[in-house]
Structures are given as C-alpha cells and as structure tokens.
Design an enzyme around this catalytic site. Sequence first.
Site, PDB file in Angstrom:
ATOM      1  N   ILE A 116      73.767   4.178 -76.253  1.00 43.74           N
ATOM      2  CA  ILE A 116      73.855   2.881 -75.339  1.00 43.74           C
ATOM      3  C   ILE A 116      74.280   3.558 -73.967  1.00 43.74           C
ATOM      4  O   ILE A 116      75.413   3.734 -73.989  1.00 43.74           O
ATOM      5  CB  ILE A 116      74.305   1.477 -75.244  1.00 43.74           C
ATOM      6  N   SER A 117      73.365   4.032 -73.050  1.00 48.02           N
ATOM      7  CA  SER A 117      73.241   4.711 -71.504  1.00 48.02           C
ATOM      8  C   SER A 117      74.791   3.860 -70.809  1.00 48.02           C
ATOM      9  O   SER A 117      74.976   2.565 -71.147  1.00 48.02           O
ATOM     10  CB  SER A 117      72.031   4.599 -70.472  1.00 48.02           C
ATOM     11  N   GLN A 118      75.311   4.489 -69.930  1.00 47.36           N
ATOM     12  CA  GLN A 118      76.482   3.223 -69.209  1.00 47.36           C
ATOM     13  C   GLN A 118      75.630   2.975 -68.200  1.00 47.36           C
ATOM     14  O   GLN A 118      74.765   3.006 -68.020  1.00 47.36           O
ATOM     15  CB  GLN A 118      77.555   5.121 -68.978  1.00 47.36           C
TER      16      GLN A 118
END
Length: 273
Positions: A119-121
């Site tokens: 999950i991207s920052q």
Amino acid sequence: MNRPKPGVGPAATGAVHQTSRPTTRPAFPAQIPGLRPQPPVVRSAAGRPAAATQASRGSGLDSEAVRLALVRRLVAQGLQHPAVERAMATVERHRFVDTGLASQAYEDISLPIGLGQTISQPTMVARMLELLCAGRTQPLGRVLEIGTGCGYQAALLSLLCREVYSIERLRGLHERARENLRELRLPNLHLILGDGMLGYPAGAPYAGIVAAAAGPELPSVWLEQLEIGGRLVAPTELSPGQQHLVLIERTAQGWKRQVLDAVRFVPLKSGVG
C-alpha cells in the site's frame, strides 16, 4: 457505447455496489456513505475516548486523531486540493492493512499487503490524486485505477469521482479488496479481476487513469482510453532502475507529457494470477 449495468457483465466480477444508485451525487462529499468505526469509540462525559477501537489499540491512539494528524502533515508538505484533503481525512487507512501493522497505518510509509505488493505511502497517494483533480471543483467522471491492491486508493477515488473502475490482476488481492470494502457499500465503485495492462475498454473513455505499478513505458491502450481533457498519472521506468511519476493529458491535438517526481513502485506486470 453500451456500459455494463450493476450486476451484469465483466464489471460485476467483484463489483462493490448497492442495488439502487443515488440520482444525484454532491460535489466532493465530506464522508463516504456507510463509513463508520468498527466498533465505535466510547467517549467519557468530557468527550475524550474512554476506549479505543480494536485497530486503534494497535496504534495506542484514537484512529481519527492520528488520521487527522497525518492529513495535517500532508498539508504542511504541500497538499492543497481541499477534496483530496477531505478524502484522506475520511478514509480509515487502518482498515486496509493487517492487524499487526495497524500501529503504522497513519505513518507516512508504504506497507506490505501480501503477494509482493504494498500500500503506497500517504504522501504519494495524495500527490497522485491531487494531480488527477488539479483545477477541478467538481467530481471527476469515470476513472480507472490500475492495481486495486488492498482497496485503499479505490475508496479515496470513490469520494473524488462519479464512477470508479478498479482492476487487479492478482486474485488474492482482488478478494482482499472486496472484503476490505464490503462494509463501506460504495455505490460508484466497481472491482474487476483482470489484466490492467489492457485497461478496461468497457468503461472507457475515462476522465482519469491512475496506475499503482511502474513499467518501462505506458501501454498505448491506456492513452487511447482517455477522453479529451482526461489525465493519466502513472509511475514509469524511464531508464533502468530510475522511475518517475508521469502525467499525461489528452488534448484535441494529442497527448501532453510531464515528467515529475522520482518514485519507487512495484513493477507493472501482465496476466491474471
């Protein structure tokens, strides 16, 4: 062009929707319909949390407080679009990560979600959504997300767009996203199991396309599925080991490209697994 109806055709594979749709949708709503803490925070007479939710116990803080603190940091770092800010403040990121990682859900870091994906920052998610929405005061029309992952960005997009098609090639992640999003009952979000390299022509043309994986070049079908005035935001490996965020805008004369931030995403792959 015929559009897939709820519950019919390929878009119904994993589609998250209600049977009936609202006839009107307010511009950039402040909260997702059906979004509610699980279980609710019990507050004292003074209004302070007396007991945290299960996910909040993992972080040691009320999830709303840490979520809003994260959004304040995003604004301090340059987030300007009010609708993106509200969406980031509304969607509970801890819903989309493993329980063991809940204490890190509101840190500005990427987290593993299984099957070699992340999950991207939040900084990167907000940046990409802001590029899609820049200059817009009304919700986008139809938007395609390439790479559903755990469903977090799809939930955010549902607040910013009138209709969202999100496609995932890995069945395990597709099923996980369906489970994560089920209770939110988002009427304008459709989850699709399929090869994102092909886009999703049944929903085209799109006002926006956003990708969560980087390839050496952007598939031409993505460009073709953009409507005039539409935008594509995607990481691209412009040289070996060097990825940059690329913004494509389709005009009546063709496509305009901007190369933006250096980034690091998982590789873009084809096929369904």
